[in-house]
Every structure is written in structure tokens, then in C-alpha cells.
Design an enzyme around this catalytic site. Structure first.
Site, PDB file in Angstrom:
ATOM      1  CG  HIS A 181     -28.833  -2.763  71.979  1.00  0.00           C
ATOM      2  ND1 HIS A 181     -28.916  -1.511  72.533  1.00  0.00           N
ATOM      3  CD2 HIS A 181     -29.310  -2.630  70.709  1.00  0.00           C
ATOM      4  CE1 HIS A 181     -29.415  -0.651  71.660  1.00  0.00           C
ATOM      5  NE2 HIS A 181     -29.677  -1.316  70.540  1.00  0.00           N
ATOM      6  CG  HIS A 222     -22.092  -0.682  74.560  1.00  0.00           C
ATOM      7  ND1 HIS A 222     -22.238  -0.116  75.804  1.00  0.00           N
ATOM      8  CD2 HIS A 222     -23.323  -0.695  74.002  1.00  0.00           C
ATOM      9  CE1 HIS A 222     -23.514   0.194  75.994  1.00  0.00           C
ATOM     10  NE2 HIS A 222     -24.195  -0.135  74.912  1.00  0.00           N
ATOM     11  CG  ASP A 226     -19.554  -0.990  77.964  1.00  0.00           C
ATOM     12  OD1 ASP A 226     -18.988  -0.849  79.062  1.00  0.00           O
ATOM     13  OD2 ASP A 226     -19.539  -0.125  77.077  1.00  0.00           O
TER      14      ASP A 226
END
Length: 314
Positions: A181, A222, A226
Site C-alpha cells: 500500500h 503491518h 514494513d
């Protein structure tokens, strides 16, 4: 009033038609890059699906972001997805604004060639990273006790290749470092930062990227690492790859009716010019004057011959 609307509609249609013709010509030259970028999106999804088979649920790792940010909970996990969807749709619509608006700075096809190149480079690094080390997923469906945390052994190759879209993408596990994302979000923001024209939108876009980072961690989709890795990796990838590309032609100077010169055209022109120079044919017609060779020297119009004879006393 009706006459005005009809006249403006006619102008808009002419603008759209001219832009379609321009973009089709660019697409005919660059379709391979667009197609390769789109195919790799499927490959990236396939890799994420594959690592889910390797995922082993376990205790959630200790994380600073989890300690500092309150957990949103499963019922509010949609918030980060909503923000991402807003960013994605907004960017796609912006790339197609040359078809509608009179003031334009970009070519849609050329911008997407660039964007897909950035995405592919980042996704290759992402695939290498999450296959190197599989972390226990912090998301709710990836935790111990969840039926979705581990995928059963596939019964056929087709089951793997179809990746169970979109459910397999939404409920994936194991593809953690680094956030996909954030790859998309940062690539879109960096692209608009360079080619966008509205300063307040650029500032708002960076604010959205920061908010999106916090929401992903607060949703426990996450780990914080990350997100951090995504921030510096994407910025570095875009910085270095962007330097390898030629600059996009600027359409704000009123040259929107002309197609940018392709590299093939540039090569052909340079070869023709070099060929002319090697044959002694300059580009300027004024240089096509008769020349006389005396004592191994090329003189013009024989004037130098007279001067040379006079100096030698002839």
C-alpha cells in the site's frame, strides 16, 4: 444559454478528440512498457499468494508502533483501505486530466510508463524481501487460531494461478516487508510532486501519505518496520530510476499539439546529420560554395590563390 453550452461542448469534444489521437500515437510506441508493467502486477500478486502458503502464524512481534498507536480494531480496519482507495482513484483521474482540461503539463501514456517502472522496481525488491524472511502476520486473519492464517495445499496449478482474486489479495499473509500500500501511495505522491501544478495538493498528498502510514500500523496490517522500509526504499528507487529516464516534454508552453520526439527519431536525425558531415555536405546551403585546393589546402573562390601568389612575388 443553450448556444453557449453547445459551443463549449463542441470545444470540449474537439479537445478530447485531439488528445485521444495524441495519446494513441504515444501508446502505439510505448505499449510494450505499459503491458509489461501490467503483467508484472499479476506476477506480484502471484508472489504474494505464494508466500501465503509458507506463512506460519505465531505470536505478534514486539513493535514500537503497536505500543504507541492504539489499536483500531477489526470493525475499523476499513479506514486505511478507504484512504488508500481515495489516493488511488484521485491519482488515476489526475493522469487523465489532459483529456478534459485546457491547461495540461503531462502526457498520460508517458506518465504511466514512468509510474509502472517505479512500481515494478519496488515490487521486485519487495518480493525478494518477503521471501527471504517470513514474519508472523500481525493482522487479525493471520494470527494463531484463524482459519485464514495458513492456506491448505493447492489441489491444482490453476488454484495458485487464479490467486483467488480479490479475496486472496485482501486476506493475504506473509507478504510483510515492505508495505505494498505504501509503495503505491508514495509512487503516486512522488509523481504528482514532480508533475503536479497545485502546491496545496502536493502538501495535502504528503499529509495523506503520513496519515496512511499511521493507519496501517494502527490497523495492525503491518509492522512499523514494513512502513519505514517502504518510505526510504520507494524514495530511493524513484530517485535513481527517474534519473535514467529522459525528461518528459513540458506542455505548459503551448506545445501540446506536437508529439514529443521519440528516441528513434532522434537517432535517425543524428545519423543523417553525421552522414552529411562525413560527405562534406553541411546543413547550411550558404556553405555550398565552390572551393579550390592549392598546396593541399582548400581555398574559397580562388581568392587565397591570388593572395598567395602576391606574397611569393609571382
Amino acid at each position: 444559454m443553450t448556444l453557449y453550452i453547445g459551443r463549449e461542448a463542441s470545444k470540449l469534444w474537439k479537445r478530447i478528440s485531439a488528445e485521444i489521437t495524441t495519446e494513441i500515437n504515444l501508446l502505439a510506441e510505448n505499449w510494450r512498457y505499459i503491458l509489461a508493467g501490467l503483467i508484472f502486477q499479476y506476477i506480484h500478486g502471484l508472489a504474494a499468494r505464494g508466500v501465503h502458503y509458507l506463512h506460519r502464524p505465531g505470536p505478534t512481534l514486539q513493535d514500537v508502533g503497536f505500543f504507541l498507536l492504539p489499536e483500531l480494531g477489526q470493525d475499523k480496519a476499513y479506514i486505511s483501505e478507504t484512504v488508500f482507495t481515495f489516493v488511488f482513484i484521485s491519482f488515476v483521474l489526475w493522469t487523465f486530466h489532459p483529456f478534459i482540461l485546457k491547461t495540461k503539463k503531462i502526457y498520460t501514456v508517458l506518465v504511466w510508463c514512468r509510474v509502472l517502472a517505479f512500481l515494478v522496481a519496488c515490487q521486485i525488491l519487495r518480493i525478494i524481501t518477503f521471501y527471504s524472511t517470513q514474519l508472523p502476520g500481525p493482522n487479525y486473519h493471520c494470527r494463531e487460531g484463524s482459519k485464514l492464517a495458513r492456506l491448505p495445499r493447492p489441489h491444482s496449478v490453476a488454484e495458485v494461478l487464479l490467486i483467488n482474486f480479490p479475496r486472496g489479495v485482501i486476506y493475504g499473509c506473509g507478504d510483510l516487508i515492505f508495505s505494498s500500500h505504501m509503495i503505491f501511495t508514495l509512487v503516486f505522491v512522488l509523481t504528482y510532486q514532480k508533475y503536479g501544478t497545485k502546491r496545496f495538493i502536493k502538501q495535502f498528498a504528503w499529509l495523506i501519505a503520513v496519515v496512511q502510514s499511521f493507519l496501517i500500523v494502527a490497523s495492525r496490517k503491518h509492522y512499523t518496520v514494513d512502513i519505514i522500509v517502504a518510505w526510504y526504499t520507494v524514495n530511493l528507487v524513484v530517485f535513481f530510476i527517474d534519473k535514467k529516464f529522459p525528461e518528459l516534454p513540458d506542455r505548459t508552453s503551448g506545445s501540446s499539439l506536437f508529439l514529443p520526439v521519440s528516441t528513434k527519431d532522434k537517432d535517425v536525425r543524428s545519423k543523417e546529420e553525421n552522414h552529411k558531415l562525413l560527405n562534406g555536405n553541411g546543413a547550411d546551403p550558404a556553405d555550398w560554395r565552390p572551393r579550390t585546393q592549392v598546396n593541399g589546402k582548400i581555398m574559397e573562390d580562388g581568392n587565397a590563390v591570388i593572395a598567395d601568389n602576391a606574397m611569393n612575388g609571382a
